[in-house]
Write an enzyme that holds these catalytic residues in place. Sequence first.
Site, PDB file in Angstrom:
ATOM      1  N   ASP A  91       1.721  89.796  41.368  1.00  0.00           N
ATOM      2  CA  ASP A  91       1.601  88.553  42.151  1.00  0.00           C
ATOM      3  C   ASP A  91       1.137  87.379  41.269  1.00  0.00           C
ATOM      4  O   ASP A  91       0.137  87.482  40.561  1.00  0.00           O
ATOM      5  CB  ASP A  91       0.586  88.783  43.291  1.00  0.00           C
ATOM      6  CG  ASP A  91       0.633  87.677  44.331  1.00  0.00           C
ATOM      7  OD1 ASP A  91       0.425  86.496  43.963  1.00  0.00           O
ATOM      8  OD2 ASP A  91       0.854  87.982  45.513  1.00  0.00           O
ATOM      9  N   HIS A 149      -5.396  93.113  45.467  1.00  0.00           N
ATOM     10  CA  HIS A 149      -5.789  91.839  46.062  1.00  0.00           C
ATOM     11  C   HIS A 149      -5.436  91.831  47.546  1.00  0.00           C
ATOM     12  O   HIS A 149      -4.464  92.464  47.965  1.00  0.00           O
ATOM     13  CB  HIS A 149      -5.103  90.660  45.340  1.00  0.00           C
ATOM     14  CG  HIS A 149      -3.613  90.607  45.503  1.00  0.00           C
ATOM     15  ND1 HIS A 149      -2.996  89.756  46.390  1.00  0.00           N
ATOM     16  CD2 HIS A 149      -2.621  91.311  44.922  1.00  0.00           C
ATOM     17  CE1 HIS A 149      -1.684  89.928  46.325  1.00  0.00           C
ATOM     18  NE2 HIS A 149      -1.422  90.879  45.441  1.00  0.00           N
ATOM     19  N   ARG A 207      -0.384  84.820  41.899  1.00  0.00           N
ATOM     20  CA  ARG A 207      -1.679  84.228  42.245  1.00  0.00           C
ATOM     21  C   ARG A 207      -2.861  85.023  41.702  1.00  0.00           C
ATOM     22  O   ARG A 207      -4.018  84.701  41.981  1.00  0.00           O
ATOM     23  CB  ARG A 207      -1.791  84.113  43.774  1.00  0.00           C
ATOM     24  CG  ARG A 207      -0.738  83.210  44.399  1.00  0.00           C
ATOM     25  CD  ARG A 207      -0.655  83.413  45.899  1.00  0.00           C
ATOM     26  NE  ARG A 207      -0.218  84.769  46.236  1.00  0.00           N
ATOM     27  CZ  ARG A 207      -0.046  85.216  47.476  1.00  0.00           C
ATOM     28  NH1 ARG A 207      -0.301  84.430  48.494  1.00  0.00           N
ATOM     29  NH2 ARG A 207       0.363  86.465  47.690  1.00  0.00           N
ATOM     30  N   CYS A 226      -1.667  91.180  49.774  1.00  0.00           N
ATOM     31  CA  CYS A 226      -0.622  91.675  48.870  1.00  0.00           C
ATOM     32  C   CYS A 226       0.679  91.913  49.652  1.00  0.00           C
ATOM     33  O   CYS A 226       0.713  92.704  50.599  1.00  0.00           O
ATOM     34  CB  CYS A 226      -1.073  92.968  48.197  1.00  0.00           C
ATOM     35  SG  CYS A 226       0.138  93.620  47.018  1.00  0.00           S
ATOM     36  N   CYS A 236      -1.728  93.631  40.241  1.00  0.00           N
ATOM     37  CA  CYS A 236      -0.469  93.299  40.902  1.00  0.00           C
ATOM     38  C   CYS A 236       0.252  92.200  40.123  1.00  0.00           C
ATOM     39  O   CYS A 236      -0.380  91.349  39.496  1.00  0.00           O
ATOM     40  CB  CYS A 236      -0.726  92.834  42.338  1.00  0.00           C
ATOM     41  SG  CYS A 236       0.798  92.540  43.282  1.00  0.00           S
TER      42      CYS A 236
HETATM   43 CO    CO Z   1       0.282  92.010  45.402  1.00  0.00          CO
END
Ligand code: CO
Length: 218
Positions: free
Chosen positions: A45, A99, A47, A102, A43
Amino acid sequence: MAISLNELLERNRDWSDKERAADPAYFSRLVAQQNPEFLWIGCADSRVPANEIIGLAPGEVFVHRNVANVVAHSDLNCLSVMQYAVDVLQVRHILVVGHYGCGGVRAALEDIRVGLADNWLRHVQDVRDKYRLWLRGIDDAALRADRLCELNVVEQALNVSESTVVRDAWARGQDVAVHGWIYGLADGLVRELGADIGREGESFEVYEAAVATIMQRT
Ligand code: CO
């Protein structure tokens, strides 16, 4: 706390100095070649940084990231990354890494409109719709989202294994395996989802077993 661009450039110089102090040949070796054994499909993302999570240095993992770690059969971007990684770099493992928590998966699950990305998240909604009856039976909203995060990983791992890139590699005897992982933002740990596909013909068997395991745990 806002970080200025000058601060970023300063941090970059510090990092470069530090790496060269520890290993003077570090960058010249990387210029000469990259030799990763792993392709990470994860992803976007912020993080979920690929290299840090699995403790690999630059040059050791080839990375493709998009919203909600989707592998769509017509996505030329993802297919090009996979083709280069498998055919040219000869990676041994393709890690599909979702993750928990998400935002893309949650938006897909709950029909939250975010804009253009809604169209991309249709792929995750396809997974949701496939398992809609089972998902509806989970009362806790956060748990339901976590389960869809897991199902999405297993589904996308199946898509990787069914791609022309991976099937052609197996057909010519190349040793490459697909794996489905999920990362926990809360503890920094990766969990295996039992979606390890290493050869032609076992994709659906592995996929169904991985889905069954996810369903049994809830
Ligand atoms: Co995500």
